[in-house]
Design a protein around this motif. Structure first.
Motif, PDB file in Angstrom:
ATOM      1  N   LEU A   1      57.694  74.707  -2.105  1.00 26.18           N
ATOM      2  CA  LEU A   1      57.837  73.457  -1.594  1.00 26.18           C
ATOM      3  C   LEU A   1      59.276  72.855  -0.851  1.00 26.18           C
ATOM      4  O   LEU A   1      59.420  72.058   0.165  1.00 26.18           O
ATOM      5  N   SER A   2      60.263  73.277  -1.690  1.00 29.16           N
ATOM      6  CA  SER A   2      61.605  72.894  -1.205  1.00 29.16           C
ATOM      7  C   SER A   2      62.769  73.957  -1.850  1.00 29.16           C
ATOM      8  O   SER A   2      62.429  74.509  -2.907  1.00 29.16           O
ATOM      9  N   THR A   3      63.959  73.913  -1.301  1.00 25.06           N
ATOM     10  CA  THR A   3      64.992  74.651  -2.055  1.00 25.06           C
ATOM     11  C   THR A   3      65.989  73.641  -2.097  1.00 25.06           C
ATOM     12  O   THR A   3      66.363  73.020  -0.985  1.00 25.06           O
ATOM     13  N   TRP A   4      66.814  73.814  -3.041  1.00 26.66           N
ATOM     14  CA  TRP A   4      68.159  73.005  -3.236  1.00 26.66           C
ATOM     15  C   TRP A   4      69.217  73.920  -3.713  1.00 26.66           C
ATOM     16  O   TRP A   4      69.149  75.031  -4.258  1.00 26.66           O
TER      17      TRP A   4
ATOM     18  N   PRO B   1      69.520  70.025  -0.002  1.00 21.12           N
ATOM     19  CA  PRO B   1      68.265  70.694   0.595  1.00 21.12           C
ATOM     20  C   PRO B   1      68.723  71.521   1.603  1.00 21.12           C
ATOM     21  O   PRO B   1      67.683  71.764   2.458  1.00 21.12           O
TER      22      PRO B   1
ATOM     23  N   LEU C   1      52.830  59.079  -7.569  1.00 16.91           N
ATOM     24  CA  LEU C   1      53.618  59.401  -6.349  1.00 16.91           C
ATOM     25  C   LEU C   1      54.353  58.035  -6.027  1.00 16.91           C
ATOM     26  O   LEU C   1      55.619  57.996  -5.688  1.00 16.91           O
ATOM     27  N   PHE C   2      53.601  56.989  -6.053  1.00 12.34           N
ATOM     28  CA  PHE C   2      54.106  55.657  -5.473  1.00 12.34           C
ATOM     29  C   PHE C   2      55.477  55.226  -6.493  1.00 12.34           C
ATOM     30  O   PHE C   2      56.013  54.528  -6.116  1.00 12.34           O
TER      31      PHE C   2
ATOM     32  N   TYR D   1      58.527  57.631  -5.468  1.00 11.67           N
ATOM     33  CA  TYR D   1      59.022  57.406  -4.009  1.00 11.67           C
ATOM     34  C   TYR D   1      59.819  56.510  -3.892  1.00 11.67           C
ATOM     35  O   TYR D   1      59.909  55.404  -4.420  1.00 11.67           O
TER      36      TYR D   1
ATOM     37  N   ALA E   1      67.790  62.289  -6.736  1.00  9.29           N
ATOM     38  CA  ALA E   1      67.397  62.746  -5.395  1.00  9.29           C
ATOM     39  C   ALA E   1      66.378  63.911  -5.375  1.00  9.29           C
ATOM     40  O   ALA E   1      65.376  64.007  -4.515  1.00  9.29           O
TER      41      ALA E   1
ATOM     42  N   ALA F   1      62.195  63.232  -3.874  1.00 12.52           N
ATOM     43  CA  ALA F   1      61.710  63.538  -2.644  1.00 12.52           C
ATOM     44  C   ALA F   1      60.363  64.347  -2.872  1.00 12.52           C
ATOM     45  O   ALA F   1      59.738  64.826  -1.872  1.00 12.52           O
TER      46      ALA F   1
ATOM     47  N   PRO G   1      57.327  63.219  -2.935  1.00 10.07           N
ATOM     48  CA  PRO G   1      56.194  62.514  -2.530  1.00 10.07           C
ATOM     49  C   PRO G   1      56.376  63.054  -0.961  1.00 10.07           C
ATOM     50  O   PRO G   1      55.253  63.664  -0.328  1.00 10.07           O
ATOM     51  N   HIS G   2      57.635  63.265  -0.430  1.00  8.86           N
ATOM     52  CA  HIS G   2      57.541  63.858   0.922  1.00  8.86           C
ATOM     53  C   HIS G   2      57.141  65.170   0.968  1.00  8.86           C
ATOM     54  O   HIS G   2      56.341  65.629   2.005  1.00  8.86           O
ATOM     55  N   LEU G   3      57.590  65.985   0.172  1.00  5.59           N
ATOM     56  CA  LEU G   3      57.201  67.464   0.106  1.00  5.59           C
ATOM     57  C   LEU G   3      55.635  67.766  -0.121  1.00  5.59           C
ATOM     58  O   LEU G   3      55.268  68.838   0.569  1.00  5.59           O
TER      59      LEU G   3
ATOM     60  N   SER H   1      53.305  65.475   1.114  1.00  2.00           N
ATOM     61  CA  SER H   1      52.584  64.703   2.212  1.00  2.00           C
ATOM     62  C   SER H   1      51.676  65.747   3.207  1.00  2.00           C
ATOM     63  O   SER H   1      51.012  65.122   3.935  1.00  2.00           O
TER      64      SER H   1
END
Lengths: 200, 200
Positions: free
Chosen positions: B116-119, B130, B169-170, B173, B181, B185, B187-189, B191
């Motif tokens: 989903l993401s990398t930090w 990110p 999520l709400f 968010y 941080a 994030a 919820p963005h990932l 979406s």
């Protein structure tokens, strides 16, 4: 991690064409038209492009700056029935392709890639969320951001009332005050990609 | 849009097992050990799980709350050479599987999905980004978040010094003040996924 090839900003040249004024003169007018369109067409579908280049091996996102003020991604809403990726390709050509539409087919093509994120507008109001809020059964607008793979070289022909700026990720990140919730989240959305930085 | 199946929170039951104390007693100690490990092993690789369930058809992310204070995703750093997905599976079993490791193979399995993401941690300091910041050639830590597909039912056996909370999520968010941080994030990932909400 999926691989994305980035070319240097210097590979792209910028031309100018006639201004493309905003359709609505105010936020209120825009929301009013959204409401009118909703009555006849249902939920609005909007598509936007995240176009990434690099400078010194750091990713930069191409944004339009309107009237030297706010920033936005190239994109627009779609007419009912239009395919999202095909529609986005046409929108990018209208916005950044040659002034003469007959030349679009001869230009290097954009390749519409993966969906990066989705934003939902629950009411005829400014707020959008990256999820459908609880108890909302009929969102009024769905906005989808697509990663657009840039060709190695291209002329971008920019309407005279706009500028194209390449904004580095480190400038956008954690900067909702300047770029808003949607643009400032782009670094998160791109973080799962492995970027390959091509030389000039 | 890729499809993800979510099961209701009520499908999961929670047990307890012995406490699993934090390895380091302070942030300073943790960064010092990161520095020591870097000398011998190079960049640290950390993996974390985004496990999503639903309540009333709204996605909730499972988070660990430590000592009634801060929240984190289930995860840990990996030993050199360990595959990220295999490593994460073992980490999830250690954290949330049966107290007796011999039973892990008989329990419903987690399926480690997409990145989903990398930090990235550029220095031996708290800040992560990110993206790899400009001019950083030797990041000290890379943290990868994976979407984990939950089985329809499972007993989660939780160390006594932790709680598992399902956070909507709400709530996460736009709430970096409370969740930081990285968690805010999520919820963005998520979406870009189309969620299918299964009944109990």
């Amino acid at each position: 991690m999926p691989n994305v090839t980035l070319y240097p900003l210097e590979n792209y040249t910028f031309g100018a064409k006639d201004a493309q004024p905003e359709e609505d003169s105010s936020v209120a007018a825009r929301l009013k038209r959204l409401e009118n369109d909703y009555e006849t067409q249902g939920m609005r579908r909007t598509v936007e492009a995240v176009m990434v280049v690099h400078q010194h091996n750091h990713p930069h996102v191409l944004m339009l700056q309107i009237a030297n003020a706010f920033f936005k991604l190239p994109g627009h809403y779609l007419q009912p029935g239009v395919d999202e990726r095909e529609g986005l390709k046409n929108i990018l050509n209208e916005r950044l392709g040659a002034a003469d539409p007959n030349e679009w087919a001869n230009e290097p093509q954009w390749e519409i890639g993966e969906c990066l994120s989705t934003w939902w507008r629950p009411n005829f109001e400014s707020y959008m969320y990256p999820y459908i809020p609880a108890h909302v059964t009929k969102p009024k607008e769905k906005k989808t951001l697509y990663l657009v793979h840039m060709p190695p070289n291209k002329v971008l022909t920019v309407p005279k009332n706009m500028k194209v700026l390449a904004i580095p990720l480190f400038e956008v990140y954690d900067n909702a005050a300047r770029y808003g919730a949607q643009l400032s989240a782009i670094p998160h959305l791109l973080s799962r990609y492995d970027f390959e930085y091509k030389p000039m």
